[in-house]
Write an enzyme that holds these catalytic residues in place. Structure first.
Site, PDB file in Angstrom:
ATOM      1  N   CYS A  40       0.844  -1.200   0.000  1.00 20.47           N
ATOM      2  CA  CYS A  40       0.000   0.000   0.000  1.00 20.47           C
ATOM      3  C   CYS A  40       0.882   1.255   0.000  1.00 20.47           C
ATOM      4  CB  CYS A  40      -0.916  -0.018   1.222  1.00 20.47           C
ATOM      5  SG  CYS A  40      -1.753   1.541   1.488  1.00 20.47           S
ATOM      6  N   HIS A  63      -8.333   7.775   3.228  1.00 20.14           N
ATOM      7  CA  HIS A  63      -7.691   9.087   3.345  1.00 20.14           C
ATOM      8  C   HIS A  63      -8.749  10.157   3.217  1.00 20.14           C
ATOM      9  CE1 HIS A  63      -7.561   7.674  -0.819  1.00 20.14           C
ATOM     10  NE2 HIS A  63      -7.683   8.933  -1.205  1.00 20.14           N
TER      11      HIS A  63
HETATM   12  P1  AMP Z   1      -8.202   9.356  -4.274  1.00 16.90           P
HETATM   13  O1  AMP Z   1      -8.441   9.559  -5.730  1.00 16.90           O
HETATM   14  O2  AMP Z   1      -9.278   9.934  -3.414  1.00 16.90           O
HETATM   15  O3  AMP Z   1      -7.918   7.898  -3.953  1.00 16.90           O
HETATM   16  O4  AMP Z   1      -6.927  10.213  -3.919  1.00 16.90           O
HETATM   17  C1  AMP Z   1      -5.628   9.725  -3.935  1.00 16.90           C
HETATM   18  C2  AMP Z   1      -4.749  10.937  -3.827  1.00 16.90           C
HETATM   19  O5  AMP Z   1      -3.458  10.520  -3.491  1.00 16.90           O
HETATM   20  C3  AMP Z   1      -4.649  11.763  -5.112  1.00 16.90           C
HETATM   21  O6  AMP Z   1      -5.079  13.096  -4.863  1.00 16.90           O
HETATM   22  C4  AMP Z   1      -3.158  11.695  -5.461  1.00 16.90           C
HETATM   23  O7  AMP Z   1      -2.666  12.898  -6.002  1.00 16.90           O
HETATM   24  C5  AMP Z   1      -2.544  11.382  -4.103  1.00 16.90           C
HETATM   25  N1  AMP Z   1      -1.268  10.699  -4.132  1.00 16.90           N
HETATM   26  C6  AMP Z   1      -0.968   9.576  -4.821  1.00 16.90           C
HETATM   27  N2  AMP Z   1       0.315   9.220  -4.605  1.00 16.90           N
HETATM   28  C7  AMP Z   1       0.821  10.137  -3.732  1.00 16.90           C
HETATM   29  C8  AMP Z   1       2.093  10.323  -3.117  1.00 16.90           C
HETATM   30  N3  AMP Z   1       3.117   9.484  -3.348  1.00 16.90           N
HETATM   31  N4  AMP Z   1       2.262  11.382  -2.297  1.00 16.90           N
HETATM   32  C9  AMP Z   1       1.250  12.238  -2.062  1.00 16.90           C
HETATM   33  N5  AMP Z   1       0.019  12.111  -2.613  1.00 16.90           N
HETATM   34  C10 AMP Z   1      -0.188  11.080  -3.438  1.00 16.90           C
HETATM   35 ZN    ZN Z   2      -2.305   1.253   3.680  1.00 16.18          ZN
END
Ligand code: AMP
Ligand code: ZN
Length: 122
Positions: free
Chosen positions: A4, A99
């Site tokens: 994850c 999140h």
């Molecule tokens: P969701 O579409 O609600 O699942 O949001 C996932 C979020 O995680 C998106 O806004 C991405 O830009 C963010 N995200 C993905 N990988 C990373 C990372 N390595 N560091 C910070 N944010 C991330």
């Molecule tokens: Zn996790």
């Protein structure tokens, strides 16, 4: 969870900008910001989404949200903010570790999604 991405961030195995951390959660900058301030609140315990969470997880998440009231100045959210937690396909959840998006730092769009209520008959 082994693979994850958010668990890896929490464990420090993937770099991130951590703006806050305690026993329950970390708050990081989203890598692809959709507002001037765009943070992700990540509970340290892995579970996929709000439907999967236990009663105990709910209490912990409540504590995390309450903590935000002490962080608004530090996070630059004095004028308000929006919380979003996507679950599943329709909401475009892309990371299967619960999140909460924290959006703010500017006047956000009045609408929360692209749905057009005018297309309804009633
Ligand atoms: P969701 O579409 O609600 O699942 O949001 C996932 C979020 O995680 C998106 O806004 C991405 O830009 C963010 N995200 C993905 N990988 C990373 C990372 N390595 N560091 C910070 N944010 C991330
Ligand atoms: Zn996790």
């Amino acid at each position: 969870m082994e693979n994850c991405i958010f668990c890896k961030i929490i464990r420090g195995e993937i770099p991130s900008v951590k703006v806050y951390e305690d026993d329950d959660m970390v708050i990081i900058n989203d890598i692809a910001p959709q507002a001037k301030k765009h943070y992700l609140l990540l509970p340290k315990k892995h579970y996929a989404n709000i439907i999967e969470m236990s009663e105990e997880d709910a209490v912990t998440l409540g504590r995390c949200l309450k903590k935000l009231s002490t962080l608004v100045d530090k996070l630059g959210l004095e004028n308000g903010f929006r919380l979003v937690s996507n679950k599943g396909e329709d909401a475009f959840q892309t990371v299967q570790h619960l999140h909460v998006h924290i959006l703010g730092g500017e006047k956000l769009g009045e609408k929360m999604c692209s749905f057009d209520a005018n297309i309804l008959d009633n």
